[in-house]
Design an enzyme around this catalytic site. Structure first.
Site, PDB file in Angstrom:
ATOM      1  N   ASP A  37     -24.729   2.072 -33.261  1.00 13.17           N
ATOM      2  CA  ASP A  37     -24.786   3.769 -32.983  1.00 13.17           C
ATOM      3  C   ASP A  37     -24.375   3.738 -31.556  1.00 13.17           C
ATOM      4  O   ASP A  37     -24.376   5.105 -31.304  1.00 13.17           O
ATOM      5  CB  ASP A  37     -26.230   4.211 -33.310  1.00 13.17           C
ATOM      6  CG  ASP A  37     -27.221   3.718 -32.570  1.00 13.17           C
ATOM      7  OD1 ASP A  37     -26.921   2.689 -31.699  1.00 13.17           O
ATOM      8  OD2 ASP A  37     -28.351   4.289 -32.817  1.00 13.17           O
ATOM      9  N   GLN A  97     -22.641  16.682  -7.223  1.00 13.63           N
ATOM     10  CA  GLN A  97     -23.240  17.827  -7.509  1.00 13.63           C
ATOM     11  C   GLN A  97     -24.708  17.691  -6.797  1.00 13.63           C
ATOM     12  O   GLN A  97     -25.891  17.390  -7.452  1.00 13.63           O
ATOM     13  CB  GLN A  97     -23.533  17.698  -9.079  1.00 13.63           C
ATOM     14  CG  GLN A  97     -22.374  17.682  -9.991  1.00 13.63           C
ATOM     15  CD  GLN A  97     -22.659  17.592 -11.463  1.00 13.63           C
ATOM     16  OE1 GLN A  97     -23.384  18.606 -12.033  1.00 13.63           O
ATOM     17  NE2 GLN A  97     -21.838  16.914 -12.142  1.00 13.63           N
ATOM     18  N   HIS A 131     -21.200  10.544  -1.245  1.00 14.55           N
ATOM     19  CA  HIS A 131     -20.543  11.802  -0.938  1.00 14.55           C
ATOM     20  C   HIS A 131     -21.092  12.878   0.225  1.00 14.55           C
ATOM     21  O   HIS A 131     -20.652  13.392   0.789  1.00 14.55           O
ATOM     22  CB  HIS A 131     -20.397  12.425  -2.167  1.00 14.55           C
ATOM     23  CG  HIS A 131     -19.521  13.754  -1.924  1.00 14.55           C
ATOM     24  ND1 HIS A 131     -18.056  13.571  -1.764  1.00 14.55           N
ATOM     25  CD2 HIS A 131     -19.554  14.904  -2.650  1.00 14.55           C
ATOM     26  CE1 HIS A 131     -17.624  14.755  -1.828  1.00 14.55           C
ATOM     27  NE2 HIS A 131     -18.289  15.679  -2.149  1.00 14.55           N
ATOM     28  N   LYS A 194      -7.761  23.851   3.252  1.00  9.34           N
ATOM     29  CA  LYS A 194      -7.298  24.264   1.863  1.00  9.34           C
ATOM     30  C   LYS A 194      -8.115  24.943   1.320  1.00  9.34           C
ATOM     31  O   LYS A 194      -9.334  25.308   1.712  1.00  9.34           O
ATOM     32  CB  LYS A 194      -7.165  22.694   1.073  1.00  9.34           C
ATOM     33  CG  LYS A 194      -8.434  22.201   0.810  1.00  9.34           C
ATOM     34  CD  LYS A 194      -8.624  20.779   0.150  1.00  9.34           C
ATOM     35  CE  LYS A 194      -9.982  20.375  -0.101  1.00  9.34           C
ATOM     36  NZ  LYS A 194      -9.943  19.105  -0.652  1.00  9.34           N
ATOM     37  N   ARG A 196      -9.976  25.718  -2.813  1.00  5.43           N
ATOM     38  CA  ARG A 196     -10.130  25.311  -4.273  1.00  5.43           C
ATOM     39  C   ARG A 196     -10.559  26.260  -4.947  1.00  5.43           C
ATOM     40  O   ARG A 196     -11.876  26.591  -5.113  1.00  5.43           O
ATOM     41  CB  ARG A 196     -11.257  24.163  -3.977  1.00  5.43           C
ATOM     42  CG  ARG A 196     -11.394  23.039  -5.325  1.00  5.43           C
ATOM     43  CD  ARG A 196     -12.656  22.239  -5.286  1.00  5.43           C
ATOM     44  NE  ARG A 196     -12.100  21.410  -4.300  1.00  5.43           N
ATOM     45  CZ  ARG A 196     -11.528  20.226  -4.223  1.00  5.43           C
ATOM     46  NH1 ARG A 196     -11.094  19.998  -5.393  1.00  5.43           N
ATOM     47  NH2 ARG A 196     -11.272  19.288  -3.608  1.00  5.43           N
ATOM     48  N   ASP A 224     -10.284  11.381  -6.421  1.00  6.16           N
ATOM     49  CA  ASP A 224     -10.396  11.544  -7.929  1.00  6.16           C
ATOM     50  C   ASP A 224      -9.028  11.822  -8.600  1.00  6.16           C
ATOM     51  O   ASP A 224      -8.521  11.023  -9.074  1.00  6.16           O
ATOM     52  CB  ASP A 224     -11.437  13.012  -7.942  1.00  6.16           C
ATOM     53  CG  ASP A 224     -11.909  13.098  -9.491  1.00  6.16           C
ATOM     54  OD1 ASP A 224     -11.330  12.444 -10.405  1.00  6.16           O
ATOM     55  OD2 ASP A 224     -12.817  14.018  -9.476  1.00  6.16           O
ATOM     56  N   THR A 225      -8.537  12.831  -8.823  1.00  6.12           N
ATOM     57  CA  THR A 225      -7.160  13.171  -9.393  1.00  6.12           C
ATOM     58  C   THR A 225      -6.057  12.812  -8.483  1.00  6.12           C
ATOM     59  O   THR A 225      -5.008  12.610  -8.699  1.00  6.12           O
ATOM     60  CB  THR A 225      -7.231  14.482  -9.833  1.00  6.12           C
ATOM     61  OG1 THR A 225      -7.126  15.555  -8.864  1.00  6.12           O
ATOM     62  CG2 THR A 225      -8.153  15.051 -10.949  1.00  6.12           C
TER      63      THR A 225
END
Length: 315
Positions: A37, A97, A131, A194, A196, A224-225
């Site tokens: 499961d 976060q 981070h 920059k 965001r 990340d990306t």
């Protein structure tokens, strides 16, 4: 504490094996899988009573599975009477976060995860390039945050850089960039300004600093990306940069990362092995990986022998 034992989940098996080889020990015998499961299933298959146990596990994608593997392994080892349990987390997920912005209705998930680790019975945490360093204060147990950026710096010295300049991809990374610039004989710095507007999207506004005909070294804690770094590289090349190198500790490479890197103006991307790379990323000609196995092995040895971790970075 003697009788050191190393265990690994499924997130970074090659890194864990390399660390074990550096320490001349075998990885502990544990079965880590799933029930039909999808629930995590762990069994420790050797005696750990009184042992100094280290679990090597990044909480990278699939983040929640790897997180649960770690905490379930900790519980299994605690119930098997392990003497001390150190979680070795090369990449600490949920670290972004770490705060509420303008009292928005969001969780501080980094704190939730830290509480989770403390409550399940982890005695100590060893991680790499958090981070935000203040996340260490979220924990109720000691945290050693070692610097993978120094491994990146050593690699920079091997490149034939022409008139180098260290570039921070955003305002928040200035301290990190300044530290690298200082190590590189107090070389100049530039900053990418920059905005965001929403998650995983940024827009380069200005380049603060003179980059014309210089080798630019973009430094960050993670990719990340890759959108931020690729936009930064494009802005630098438009302003006459000779070459652009990107250095980051954690290669998350999610979303459109492959497409972004394939189409980028970055001459080379250098990352560490805190997160395994997909096959398609490994095949990209402009991506290179450095290993942190020696550094983490030395940190583990020092923790087990009750020696100083900070002494590793004093020279």
């Amino acid at each position: 504490m003697s009788d050191m034992k190393l265990f690994s989940g499924n997130s970074v098996p090659k890194l864990a094996e390399s660390i074990a080889n550096k320490l001349y020990v075998n990885l502990g015998n544990a079965s880590v899988g799933k029930f039909s499961d999808g629930e995590i299933n762990v069994q420790i298959n050797e005696n750990v009573r009184g042992s100094d146990v280290f679990i090597i596990q990044s909480t990278c994608f699939p983040t929640n599975d790897n997180l649960m593997e770690l905490v379930v392994m900790v519980d299994a080892l605690r119930r098997a009477s392990a003497g001390r349990i150190t979680a070795v987390i090369p990449y600490f997920g949920y670290a972004r976060q770490d705060r509420r912005v303008r009292s928005s209705r969001v969780p501080i998930t980094a704190k939730v995860v830290a509480d989770f680790f403390s409550s399940v019975g982890i005695d100590r945490v060893l991680t790499v390039d958090l981070h935000a360093e203040q996340i260490q204060g979220f924990f109720d147990v000691p945290v050693d945050n070692v610097f993978g950026s120094l491994i990146l710096f050593e690699d920079m010295l091997k490149i034939d850089l022409k008139n180098p300049i260290v570039v921070s991809p955003d305002i928040g990374g200035v301290i990190r960039a300044r530290a690298i610039a200082k190590l590189l004989h107090d070389t100049d710095m530039a900053i990418i300004d920059k905005r965001r507007p929403h998650i995983n999207f940024s827009q380069v506004m200005h380049v603060i600093g003179e980059v014309f005909n210089r080798d630019c070294i973009l430094v960050d804690d993670m990719i990340d990306t890759g959108g931020t770094l690729c936009q930064a590289a494009e802005a630098l090349k438009k302003r006459g940069a000779r070459r652009v190198f990107a250095y980051a500790t954690h290669p998350i490479f999610s979303g459109n990362a492959v497409k972004n890197l394939q189409n980028s103006n970055i001459d080379e991307v250098v990352v560490c092995d805190t997160i395994p790379l997909s096959k398609i990323i490994q095949e990209l000609p402009n991506v290179r990986t450095l290993t942190l196995s020696s550094m983490l092995a030395e940190a583990i040895r020092r923790i087990s022998n009750e020696e100083s971790i900070s002494a590793m970075f004093e020279h």
